[in-house]
Design a protein around this motif. Structure first.
Motif, PDB file in Angstrom:
ATOM      1  N   GLY A   1       3.258  -4.275   2.110  1.00 16.08           N
ATOM      2  CA  GLY A   1       4.297  -4.897   1.301  1.00 16.08           C
ATOM      3  C   GLY A   1       4.999  -3.972   0.336  1.00 16.08           C
ATOM      4  N   SER A   2       4.819  -2.651   0.530  1.00 19.50           N
ATOM      5  CA  SER A   2       5.399  -1.720  -0.429  1.00 19.50           C
ATOM      6  C   SER A   2       6.778  -1.242   0.005  1.00 19.50           C
ATOM      7  N   GLY A   3       7.266  -1.772   1.109  1.00 15.55           N
ATOM      8  CA  GLY A   3       8.635  -1.446   1.521  1.00 15.55           C
ATOM      9  C   GLY A   3       8.751  -0.341   2.558  1.00 15.55           C
ATOM     10  N   LYS A   4       7.704  -0.086   3.324  1.00  9.59           N
ATOM     11  CA  LYS A   4       7.759   0.963   4.352  1.00  9.59           C
ATOM     12  C   LYS A   4       8.821   0.632   5.398  1.00  9.59           C
ATOM     13  N   THR A   5       8.750  -0.592   5.895  1.00  8.89           N
ATOM     14  CA  THR A   5       9.717  -0.984   6.917  1.00  8.89           C
ATOM     15  C   THR A   5      11.126  -1.007   6.321  1.00  8.89           C
TER      16      THR A   5
ATOM     17  N   GLY B   1       0.494   1.145   0.948  1.00  9.09           N
ATOM     18  CA  GLY B   1      -0.132  -0.157   1.146  1.00  9.09           C
ATOM     19  C   GLY B   1       0.832  -1.205   1.675  1.00  9.09           C
TER      20      GLY B   1
ATOM     21  N   ASN C   1      13.707   1.147  -4.857  1.00  6.74           N
ATOM     22  CA  ASN C   1      13.218   1.761  -6.094  1.00  6.74           C
ATOM     23  C   ASN C   1      13.303   3.285  -5.974  1.00  6.74           C
TER      24      ASN C   1
HETATM   25  N1  LIG Z   1      12.848  -2.182  -3.840  1.00 11.19           N
HETATM   26  C1  LIG Z   1      12.704  -3.443  -3.421  1.00 11.19           C
HETATM   27  N2  LIG Z   1      13.320  -4.456  -4.037  1.00 11.19           N
HETATM   28  C2  LIG Z   1      13.196  -5.721  -3.637  1.00 11.19           C
HETATM   29  N3  LIG Z   1      12.458  -6.095  -2.580  1.00 11.19           N
HETATM   30  C3  LIG Z   1      11.812  -5.144  -1.909  1.00 11.19           C
HETATM   31  C4  LIG Z   1      11.884  -3.783  -2.281  1.00 11.19           C
HETATM   32  N4  LIG Z   1      11.119  -3.076  -1.432  1.00 11.19           N
HETATM   33  C5  LIG Z   1      10.594  -3.961  -0.559  1.00 11.19           C
HETATM   34  N5  LIG Z   1      11.009  -5.207  -0.824  1.00 11.19           N
HETATM   35  C6  LIG Z   1      10.635  -6.439  -0.118  1.00 11.19           C
HETATM   36  O1  LIG Z   1       9.215  -6.514  -0.048  1.00 11.19           O
HETATM   37  C7  LIG Z   1       8.781  -7.046   1.172  1.00 11.19           C
HETATM   38  C8  LIG Z   1       7.857  -6.077   1.879  1.00 11.19           C
HETATM   39  O2  LIG Z   1       8.587  -4.966   2.369  1.00 11.19           O
HETATM   40  P1  LIG Z   1       8.265  -4.318   3.777  1.00 11.19           P
HETATM   41  O3  LIG Z   1       8.081  -5.369   4.788  1.00 11.19           O
HETATM   42  O4  LIG Z   1       9.274  -3.258   4.042  1.00 11.19           O
HETATM   43  O5  LIG Z   1       6.852  -3.673   3.428  1.00 11.19           O
HETATM   44  P2  LIG Z   1       5.881  -2.846   4.363  1.00 11.19           P
HETATM   45  O6  LIG Z   1       5.362  -1.753   3.546  1.00 11.19           O
HETATM   46  O7  LIG Z   1       6.572  -2.507   5.622  1.00 11.19           O
HETATM   47  O8  LIG Z   1       4.746  -3.930   4.612  1.00 11.19           O
HETATM   48  P3  LIG Z   1       3.646  -3.974   5.793  1.00 11.19           P
HETATM   49  O9  LIG Z   1       2.640  -2.939   5.442  1.00 11.19           O
HETATM   50  O10 LIG Z   1       3.078  -5.331   5.720  1.00 11.19           O
HETATM   51  O11 LIG Z   1       4.357  -3.667   7.071  1.00 11.19           O
HETATM   52  C9  LIG Z   1      10.030  -7.339   1.959  1.00 11.19           C
HETATM   53  O12 LIG Z   1      10.387  -8.683   1.776  1.00 11.19           O
HETATM   54  C10 LIG Z   1      11.049  -6.417   1.347  1.00 11.19           C
HETATM   55  O13 LIG Z   1      12.354  -6.874   1.536  1.00 11.19           O
END
Ligand SMILES: Nc1ncnc2c1ncn2[C@@H]1O[C@H](COP(=O)(O)OP(=O)(O)OP(=O)(O)O)[C@@H](O)[C@H]1O
Ligand SMILES: [Mg+2]
Length: 758
Positions: A29-33, A27, A8
């Motif tokens: 699941g917001s896509g940090k990793t 937070g 995004n």
């Molecule tokens: N822009 C996006 N479009 C589609 N899917 C996404 C997008 N961003 C993240 N995701 C998906 O959302 C899920 C969570 O992403 P990710 O694991 O990177 O979050 P995180 O912030 O690292 O979570 P945590 O705090 O639990 O470590 C993953 O399955 C990822 O592929």
């Protein structure tokens, strides 16, 4: 195709901001990793040499997954990225630089067992009461000193610390730390905390080394930054000081390792350390349904200490969170196992879409038992590693000695295993001789005739000669040939072969498994150095998850919440939501500890993508006695609109929309209520599970279409047995099998993993 299309707007901005300090606090699941993963791919696409990129993750598994994703974008080049946990990356650097700080390149890594055994030996020598100076406690104290970069000398000079130890009735702590550090040094060994502590020493004392790595690692990224300790923080800060291309991501609401010295302040201070930091906000959760995100938010807002964050989901609303009440831990297991089978069939899911999360490892027993009963395949994460098994550690101790004969824990472990007439008295004499003369144990062993007499001198000196012959062998032979030679000539293979018990057999097979692993390693084409010493390097850092033979197997995952960090599953069960268990009893004394438990609950809730199940039992065996349990306060803290009760509440208030508080009160007055379920009988139990079967190495299920009554089979978990009956039509044929260990069982052939023996 635009490889950044899957991001995004804010994620993309964070990925494209490759220069300068960057921080993302967002937070779950917001896509940090995901941002880190894409960022690395982006850097490489822009022409950055993968060798110049360092990525630090929280588990080896996370690093492996990330590397695979990056590889799918940039190809094989991704192999050269420096990526792994702090411990594995800096162990690798220390292997190159160890001699500068007085360690051999082949230094041993002492695992927790080695560390505790050494501490116990020191306590014994110092004649200290091992109840007062409990080895775990001493280990914790030393570990925390190291993670705060307090050397033994500084520890002993620090009046505040000494006063604290005296006040706690443990005035000798400083001396223990000093002796411990000296012994590790003498043994050419580093413990886990040393890998970070000594890296700091190295980077601090040797500017040219610091300089080298500062220039090598032009880009640094750290995932789960909220759980770094001071020692890790400082390494990162030092390495990033020249280029300042550092990107850290984390979530203060998921900081769950304070008990191991993690410091949430590191994330809060990042802005102070790098005033020109670019901060990116990620607010959209892509992982979970609206229901789950709302529930998670309703929990974490109860914490006073947290950064303001707005997390929302645009995914479907999703189902309500199901709460189940069981009358015992075993019934809880049954409820979970049945829910998995039902939901799998109903929603057409696979077993690997499910995860069961618990607060403490001990809770896995009831779950495992219930899953086995209805043939649900599962994998336990975070259990003891293959490399922690006794027989494996024994053989590895010989390998360790071969490459580092000063390794005293290895030497003590095998000097008389298999038995070769070197009794405790002789070992004691060796220890005393070494101590009095300031020698290493190995020096005493090779000069045994000087220090010992008669038969024991001969036995010890033969042991020394044997190890020397292994060393000579290792110089010119492959990893596998050397390992095989050692297994045979040390006498380990023979000793295990002669033990015909079931356990003995499985130990023998484990050794074979290790040797198979070494053979595979010797034959790998993607690495140049294939000596046994290279194979050995990081074994102490492996967990059983890293030894995962078949990561794609269709199994339910079971693990502690701590181990689930960063992971996600379509359906999640959080079990054991009871006061004194979750939140844990130890956390009830202080607000900060209770807040850490709440963050842990937040981590657990946010692992779920589509559906979350919560459960608690009203009685549970702990330490062998049956206890009554009350529902956890965390159940009260969830927004009640997100919950769906799977049982008739005991309290009328709760039924009318009240909360678990009233349910707890009702439970206290339990006599006024009638129970539909019988109360469990109070009996003391030890584990009622038979010993787990260890499948024959190379176990692979056979095609069972030719199975006939009378055939002998091996089941992955139930062991060996004979087919006594087959009934039903394909594909629903049921086999009745008589297992040697477990007796008769009926299995649906299409699910059972059977190997036809004959
Ligand atoms: N822009 C996006 N479009 C589609 N899917 C996404 C997008 N961003 C993240 N995701 C998906 O959302 C899920 C969570 O992403 P990710 O694991 O990177 O979050 P995180 O912030 O690292 O979570 P945590 O705090 O639990 O470590 C993953 O399955 C990822 O592929
Ligand atoms: Mg993550």
């Amino acid at each position: 195709m635009d490889y950044l299309a899957g991001l995004n707007h804010s994620q993309r901005a964070a990925v494209e901001q490759t220069e300068g300090p960057v921080m993302i606090v967002a937070g779950a699941g917001s896509g940090k990793t995901r941002v880190i993963t894409y960022r690395v791919a982006h850097l490489i696409r822009k022409g950055v040499d993968p060798f110049n990129i360092l990525v630090l993750t929280f588990t080896n598994k996370a690093a492996k997954e990330m590397r695979e994703r990056i590889m799918s974008v940039v190809g094989q080049e991704a192999k050269n990225i420096w990526m792994g946990t702090f411990h594995s990356v800096f162990a690798r650097i220390l292997r190159v630089e160890a001699e500068l700080i007085g360690y051999p390149r082949n230094f041993t890594i002492y695992d927790t067992d080695d560390t505790k055994s050494l501490i116990r030996a020191i306590l014994k020598e110092m004649n200290l009461d091992d109840k007062l100076y409990n080895a775990n406690h001493v280990y914790g104290r030393i570990s925390s000193a190291k993670n705060n970069l307090i050397s033994p000398q500084e520890y002993n000079k620090n009046e505040a610390i000494m006063a604290e130890d005296i006040a706690n009735g443990r005035p000798q702590m400083g001396q223990i730390y000093l002796t411990y550090a000296q012994r590790c040094y003498r043994a050419g060994a580093m413990d886990f905390d040393d890998l970070l502590f000594k890296t700091n020493v190295l980077l601090n004392k040797y500017p040219e080394v610091l300089h080298k790595y500062q220039h090598q690692f032009k880009y640094l990224m750290v995932d789960e930054y909220q759980d770094t300790n001071f020692s890790q923080y400082l390494i990162v800060k030092r390495l990033a000081a020249v280029n300042e291309n550092i990107c850290v991501v984390g979530d203060d609401a998921q900081s769950i390792y304070a008990f191991r010295g993690a410091n949430i302040q590191n994330i809060l201070n990042f802005q102070k350390d790098y005033p020109d930091v670019q901060v990116f906000k990620l607010e959209q959760n892509y992982r979970s349904t609206k229901m789950i995100v709302n529930a998670a938010n309703s929990v974490i807002e109860k914490n006073q200490n947290q950064l303001e964050k707005n997390v929302f989901s645009e995914n479907e609303d999703g189902e309500k969170i199901k709460v189940a009440r069981a009358f015992s831990d075993n019934e809880e297991g049954k409820i979970v196992a049945e829910a998995i089978t039902q939901e799998r069939a109903l929603k057409n899911l696979r077993y690997k879409d499910f995860a069961i999360l618990y607060r403490t490892n001990a809770q896995s027993r009831a779950m495992e038992e219930a899953l086995r009963k209805i043939n649900v395949p599962y994998k336990l994460y975070g259990g003891t590693s293959f490399y922690q098994r006794k027989e494996i550690k024994d053989l590895i101790a010989y390998f360790r000695l071969t490459f580092n004969p000063n390794d005293e824990e290895a030497l003590k472990r095998v000097i008389n295993y298999p038995r070769r007439g070197i009794g405790d008295t002789t070992l004691e004499k060796i220890l005393v001789a070494a101590d009095q003369q300031q020698y290493r144990l190995w020096d005493v062993v090779v000069n045994a005739q000087t220090f010992l007499d008669g038969r024991s001198a001969n036995a010890v000196s033969n042991f020394g000669l044997m190890i020397q012959s292994f060393q000579a062998m290792a110089k010119t032979n492959s990893a596998f040939d050397t390992a095989m030679h050692i297994a045979q000539h040390s006498g380990i293979l023979k000793d295990l072969y002669e033990d015909k018990s079931v356990e003995g057999l499985s130990r023998y097979e484990n050794i074979q498994e290790l040797l198979n692993g070494i053979k595979e390693f010797s034959e790998r084409e993607d690495i140049e150095e294939k000596g046994l010493d290279v194979f050995m390097q990081d074994i102490a850092l492996l967990t059983n998850d890293d030894n995962d033979k078949d990561p794609n197997a269709d199994t339910v995952s079971m693990m502690t919440i701590h181990a689930s960090k960063g992971l996600e599953f379509p359906v999640v069960f959080i079990v054991g939501l009871e006061e004194n268990l979750f939140p844990s009893q130890l956390s009830l004394n202080s607000r900060s500890e209770l807040e850490e438990e709440r963050r842990l609950f937040y981590v657990a809730v946010t692992r779920a993508e589509k559906k979350l199940h919560l459960s608690y039992a009203t009685s549970r065996y702990r330490w062998g006695t049956l206890n009554n349990c009350e529902p956890s306060r965390f159940l009260d803290e969830l927004n009640p609109a997100c919950l769906e009760l799977d049982f008739k509440p005991r309290s009328t208030v709760m039924e009318a929309g009240g909360n678990f508080q009233s349910e707890r009160m009702a439970w206290k007055q339990k006599d006024t209520e009638s129970f539909s379920k019988p109360k469990p009988k109070v009996v003391k139990t030890t584990s009622i599970l038979p010993k787990a079967h260890v499948p024959t190495p190379g176990f692979a299920p056979s095609d069972t279409s030719t199975l006939q009554v009378g055939m002998e089979v091996e089941h992955e978990r139930f062991g060996f047995g004979k087919v006594v009956n087959l009934e039903g039509n394909r594909p629903d044929i049921k086999a009745t099998i008589f297992f040697k260990e477990l007796g008769q069982k009926q299995l649906l052939l299409k699910f059972a993993k059977l190997r036809i023996v004959q």
